[in-house]
Design a protein around this motif. Sequence first.
Motif, PDB file in Angstrom:
ATOM      1  N   ALA A 104      -0.994  28.855 -17.638  1.00 20.31           N
ATOM      2  CA  ALA A 104      -0.168  28.660 -18.827  1.00 20.31           C
ATOM      3  C   ALA A 104       1.274  28.426 -18.390  1.00 20.31           C
ATOM      4  O   ALA A 104       1.960  29.341 -17.953  1.00 20.31           O
ATOM      5  CB  ALA A 104      -0.273  29.867 -19.744  1.00 20.31           C
ATOM      6  N   LEU A 105       1.715  27.198 -18.507  1.00 18.58           N
ATOM      7  CA  LEU A 105       3.056  26.838 -18.083  1.00 18.58           C
ATOM      8  C   LEU A 105       4.114  27.619 -18.834  1.00 18.58           C
ATOM      9  O   LEU A 105       5.119  28.025 -18.258  1.00 18.58           O
ATOM     10  CB  LEU A 105       3.260  25.332 -18.279  1.00 18.58           C
ATOM     11  CG  LEU A 105       4.598  24.750 -17.873  1.00 18.58           C
ATOM     12  CD1 LEU A 105       4.856  24.993 -16.400  1.00 18.58           C
ATOM     13  CD2 LEU A 105       4.632  23.272 -18.170  1.00 18.58           C
ATOM     14  N   SER A 106       3.889  27.886 -20.108  1.00 19.52           N
ATOM     15  CA  SER A 106       4.900  28.574 -20.914  1.00 19.52           C
ATOM     16  C   SER A 106       5.108  30.024 -20.490  1.00 19.52           C
ATOM     17  O   SER A 106       6.087  30.648 -20.887  1.00 19.52           O
ATOM     18  CB  SER A 106       4.538  28.506 -22.394  1.00 19.52           C
ATOM     19  OG  SER A 106       3.311  29.165 -22.607  1.00 19.52           O
ATOM     20  N   THR A 107       4.213  30.592 -19.660  1.00 16.93           N
ATOM     21  CA  THR A 107       4.385  31.966 -19.193  1.00 16.93           C
ATOM     22  C   THR A 107       4.816  32.024 -17.722  1.00 16.93           C
ATOM     23  O   THR A 107       4.922  33.106 -17.171  1.00 16.93           O
ATOM     24  CB  THR A 107       3.091  32.782 -19.371  1.00 16.93           C
ATOM     25  OG1 THR A 107       2.046  32.161 -18.621  1.00 16.93           O
ATOM     26  CG2 THR A 107       2.702  32.883 -20.834  1.00 16.93           C
ATOM     27  N   ASP A 108       5.077  30.887 -17.114  1.00 15.84           N
ATOM     28  CA  ASP A 108       5.520  30.828 -15.721  1.00 15.84           C
ATOM     29  C   ASP A 108       6.988  31.232 -15.656  1.00 15.84           C
ATOM     30  O   ASP A 108       7.811  30.734 -16.425  1.00 15.84           O
ATOM     31  CB  ASP A 108       5.322  29.396 -15.208  1.00 15.84           C
ATOM     32  CG  ASP A 108       5.533  29.264 -13.715  1.00 15.84           C
ATOM     33  OD1 ASP A 108       6.552  29.763 -13.219  1.00 15.84           O
ATOM     34  OD2 ASP A 108       4.686  28.643 -13.066  1.00 15.84           O
ATOM     35  N   TRP A 109       7.361  32.099 -14.713  1.00 12.29           N
ATOM     36  CA  TRP A 109       8.754  32.551 -14.603  1.00 12.29           C
ATOM     37  C   TRP A 109       9.696  31.399 -14.322  1.00 12.29           C
ATOM     38  O   TRP A 109      10.859  31.411 -14.714  1.00 12.29           O
ATOM     39  CB  TRP A 109       8.906  33.647 -13.545  1.00 12.29           C
ATOM     40  CG  TRP A 109       8.638  33.189 -12.136  1.00 12.29           C
ATOM     41  CD1 TRP A 109       7.438  33.233 -11.472  1.00 12.29           C
ATOM     42  CD2 TRP A 109       9.567  32.587 -11.230  1.00 12.29           C
ATOM     43  NE1 TRP A 109       7.581  32.697 -10.208  1.00 12.29           N
ATOM     44  CE2 TRP A 109       8.874  32.299 -10.031  1.00 12.29           C
ATOM     45  CE3 TRP A 109      10.923  32.271 -11.303  1.00 12.29           C
ATOM     46  CZ2 TRP A 109       9.483  31.709  -8.932  1.00 12.29           C
ATOM     47  CZ3 TRP A 109      11.526  31.676 -10.199  1.00 12.29           C
ATOM     48  CH2 TRP A 109      10.807  31.406  -9.040  1.00 12.29           C
ATOM     49  N   GLU A 143      13.091  30.316 -16.350  1.00 10.46           N
ATOM     50  CA  GLU A 143      14.382  29.975 -15.752  1.00 10.46           C
ATOM     51  C   GLU A 143      14.859  28.619 -16.265  1.00 10.46           C
ATOM     52  O   GLU A 143      16.037  28.451 -16.602  1.00 10.46           O
ATOM     53  CB  GLU A 143      14.266  29.955 -14.235  1.00 10.46           C
ATOM     54  CG  GLU A 143      15.565  29.628 -13.545  1.00 10.46           C
ATOM     55  CD  GLU A 143      15.446  29.588 -12.030  1.00 10.46           C
ATOM     56  OE1 GLU A 143      16.495  29.401 -11.398  1.00 10.46           O
ATOM     57  OE2 GLU A 143      14.345  29.716 -11.488  1.00 10.46           O
ATOM     58  N   LEU A 144      13.960  27.651 -16.337  1.00 11.66           N
ATOM     59  CA  LEU A 144      14.300  26.335 -16.860  1.00 11.66           C
ATOM     60  C   LEU A 144      14.793  26.447 -18.298  1.00 11.66           C
ATOM     61  O   LEU A 144      15.804  25.843 -18.675  1.00 11.66           O
ATOM     62  CB  LEU A 144      13.084  25.400 -16.788  1.00 11.66           C
ATOM     63  CG  LEU A 144      13.191  24.079 -17.556  1.00 11.66           C
ATOM     64  CD1 LEU A 144      14.332  23.221 -17.018  1.00 11.66           C
ATOM     65  CD2 LEU A 144      11.876  23.327 -17.503  1.00 11.66           C
ATOM     66  N   THR A 145      14.115  27.233 -19.112  1.00  7.52           N
ATOM     67  CA  THR A 145      14.511  27.420 -20.506  1.00  7.52           C
ATOM     68  C   THR A 145      15.922  27.995 -20.593  1.00  7.52           C
ATOM     69  O   THR A 145      16.756  27.509 -21.362  1.00  7.52           O
ATOM     70  CB  THR A 145      13.516  28.353 -21.226  1.00  7.52           C
ATOM     71  OG1 THR A 145      12.207  27.756 -21.174  1.00  7.52           O
ATOM     72  CG2 THR A 145      13.909  28.573 -22.664  1.00  7.52           C
ATOM     73  N   PHE A 192      12.199  22.226 -10.779  1.00  8.74           N
ATOM     74  CA  PHE A 192      12.112  23.683 -10.822  1.00  8.74           C
ATOM     75  C   PHE A 192      10.875  24.200 -10.085  1.00  8.74           C
ATOM     76  O   PHE A 192      10.498  25.352 -10.214  1.00  8.74           O
ATOM     77  CB  PHE A 192      12.132  24.171 -12.272  1.00  8.74           C
ATOM     78  CG  PHE A 192      13.521  24.221 -12.850  1.00  8.74           C
ATOM     79  CD1 PHE A 192      14.205  25.422 -12.940  1.00  8.74           C
ATOM     80  CD2 PHE A 192      14.149  23.065 -13.265  1.00  8.74           C
ATOM     81  CE1 PHE A 192      15.493  25.477 -13.445  1.00  8.74           C
ATOM     82  CE2 PHE A 192      15.440  23.113 -13.780  1.00  8.74           C
ATOM     83  CZ  PHE A 192      16.112  24.313 -13.860  1.00  8.74           C
ATOM     84  N   GLY A 193      10.227  23.321  -9.326  1.00 13.07           N
ATOM     85  CA  GLY A 193       9.087  23.728  -8.509  1.00 13.07           C
ATOM     86  C   GLY A 193       7.773  23.814  -9.252  1.00 13.07           C
ATOM     87  O   GLY A 193       6.823  24.422  -8.778  1.00 13.07           O
TER      88      GLY A 193
END
Length: 92
Positions: free
Chosen positions: A5-10, A14-16, A40-41
């Motif tokens: 889940a991309l939306s839960t990636d740290w 950081e991007l947000t 952002f990797g």
Amino acid sequence: MTGHALSTDWRFAELTAQCHLDPVLAVRYAVEPRDVLAEFGIDTDEETEIPALPADAGSEVTITSLDRRECVPVMVRATGPCWGVPVPLRTL
């Protein structure tokens, strides 16, 4: 990034945060999200669902340093002037 889940990636968090601080980055994400995610990797493929940035960061922003040097007081041993008499440890 299947099964992730991309939306839960740290890194997305950081991007947000960076997008809320830098409107130019937010526009770049809106135009070319995969390129910005890669910066952002975060590698994506054609099947990766690209989440939208949260519209509101909330009314309160908290910035927490994760640098241990900033969280732990530094203890030093100082010596007295010239004669080398030890002085008790103190916090800088």
